[in-house]
Design a protein around this motif. Structure first.
Motif, PDB file in Angstrom:
ATOM      1  N   GLN A  85       0.839  -1.199   0.000  1.00 30.87           N
ATOM      2  CA  GLN A  85       0.000   0.000   0.000  1.00 30.87           C
ATOM      3  C   GLN A  85       0.875   1.249   0.000  1.00 30.87           C
ATOM      4  O   GLN A  85       1.803   1.362   0.805  1.00 30.87           O
ATOM      5  N   ASP A  87       1.452   5.442   0.471  1.00 27.89           N
ATOM      6  CA  ASP A  87       1.043   6.502   1.401  1.00 27.89           C
ATOM      7  C   ASP A  87       0.806   6.000   2.817  1.00 27.89           C
ATOM      8  O   ASP A  87       0.014   6.572   3.571  1.00 27.89           O
ATOM      9  N   ARG A  90      -3.644   3.082   5.061  1.00 34.08           N
ATOM     10  CA  ARG A  90      -4.889   3.684   4.577  1.00 34.08           C
ATOM     11  C   ARG A  90      -6.007   2.645   4.631  1.00 34.08           C
ATOM     12  O   ARG A  90      -5.774   1.453   4.800  1.00 34.08           O
ATOM     13  N   PHE A  91      -7.214   3.136   4.419  1.00 37.22           N
ATOM     14  CA  PHE A  91      -8.403   2.282   4.261  1.00 37.22           C
ATOM     15  C   PHE A  91      -8.708   1.431   5.495  1.00 37.22           C
ATOM     16  O   PHE A  91      -9.419   0.445   5.389  1.00 37.22           O
ATOM     17  N   SER A 181      -4.407   5.245  -3.253  1.00 37.03           N
ATOM     18  CA  SER A 181      -5.403   6.245  -3.608  1.00 37.03           C
ATOM     19  C   SER A 181      -4.712   7.451  -4.219  1.00 37.03           C
ATOM     20  O   SER A 181      -3.559   7.761  -3.899  1.00 37.03           O
ATOM     21  N   GLY A 277     -10.719  10.020   0.574  1.00 34.83           N
ATOM     22  CA  GLY A 277     -10.640   8.580   0.748  1.00 34.83           C
ATOM     23  C   GLY A 277     -11.889   7.956   1.330  1.00 34.83           C
ATOM     24  O   GLY A 277     -11.886   6.766   1.665  1.00 34.83           O
ATOM     25  N   THR A 281     -12.350   3.946   1.344  1.00 38.98           N
ATOM     26  CA  THR A 281     -12.275   3.261   2.642  1.00 38.98           C
ATOM     27  C   THR A 281     -13.491   2.392   2.878  1.00 38.98           C
ATOM     28  O   THR A 281     -13.381   1.263   3.374  1.00 38.98           O
TER      29      THR A 281
END
Length: 285
Positions: A85, A87, A90-91, A181, A277, A281
């Motif tokens: 992933q 960054d 996330r999510f 993303s 996001g 997400t």
């Protein structure tokens, strides 16, 4: 008969418009994560380990943090599937993986969440750090894929969990996915496009398939090249960015059309959100 002036006629219409507009703007991107994105009672929790990497040969001079999620069910006698992933975390991915792995709806998977590189200022009093994100994420070519494959993944396999388990990652591309993303989504797609034998699945949210550093070429390249063995999931919203570099919403539609035209296994969910996001997400599980 009551006669209204033009001003009197327009006033109620304008008032209704302005009363409606704030409510609409607040709800178009109001996507909420479901139960799979929230901790559940009785579900074993994986461990998240944090490390720093500053010895890159692909991006010399950069430093970055990265995190490794190891599910509770992982045993080192069997190499785990891999999710990479961009960054960082996330999510709500660690919680999602806890829940899905517990229900056996996905295999035991080790996730690596990588932050973009930073070039530290030699003298912080006279200069600022330089952020390498767009250079790493938005351009075409295999530099970032090589960075992950030859530097980050081997580095991860040198680590151990807090209870001493060695980390072993599957080398089978069919066991590997990559996601992100915005620019991180383009980066994920580029890694799979350049090395489909290493990454067979892509999760792309609000992808920047626009003219920042050449990713606007992808819909045409996809149509012209023989299909590659990758599966792609796309998400975007109708209120995404429309700026000097392009129209994110239309670019994602063009990606979906090109992938479908060329026979790829592609799925998508379109929404009404902007460049955030929230929907990605909510959809990630």
């Amino acid at each position: 008969m009551i006669h209204f002036t033009m001003t009197q006629k327009l006033l109620p219409i304008a008032l209704l418009f302005f009363l409606w507009l704030p409510a609409y703007s607040q709800t178009t991107d109001d996507y909420q994560p479901g139960p799979d994105s929230k901790p559940q009672a009785g579900v074993p929790k994986g461990e998240v380990l944090k490390f720093t990497f500053d010895q890159s040969r692909v991006y010399p001079g950069t430093t970055r943090d990265y995190w490794v999620y190891v599910p509770a069910q992982y045993q080192p006698n069997k190499p785990a599937c891999v999710y990479v992933q961009q960054d960082g975390i996330r999510f709500q991915a660690p919680t999602v993986f806890d829940n899905l792995i517990n229900r056996k709806e996905m295999p035991v998977t080790i996730a690596i969440f990588v932050a973009p590189g930073i070039m530290k200022a030699v003298d912080p009093n006279s200069a600022l750090d330089r952020f390498n994100r767009s250079y790493e994420y938005d351009g075409l070519g295999d530099a970032y894929a090589r960075f992950i494959l030859t530097e980050i993944l081997p580095e991860v396999e040198k680590k151990k969990t807090s209870d001493g388990r060695a980390i072993r990652l599957s080398k089978n591309g069919n066991d590997r996915a990559i996601g992100g993303s915005s620019s991180g989504a383009v980066c994920a797609f580029t890694a799979a496009w350049e090395h489909p034998e290493e990454f067979s699945r892509v999760f792309s949210a609000i992808g920047t398939y626009t003219g920042l550093r050449g990713a606007d070429r992808y819909p045409i390249l996809i149509r012209k090249y023989e299909p590659k063995p990758i599966r792609v999931f796309l998400q975007d919203g109708a209120n995404d960015l429309n700026i000097y570099a392009g129209d994110w919403w239309k670019a994602n539609e063009s990606m979906e059309r090109a992938l479908t035209f060329s026979g790829y296994e592609v799925n998508h969910v379109w929404g009404e959100g902007g460049h955030s996001g929230n929907q990605g997400t909510a959809l990630f599980p």
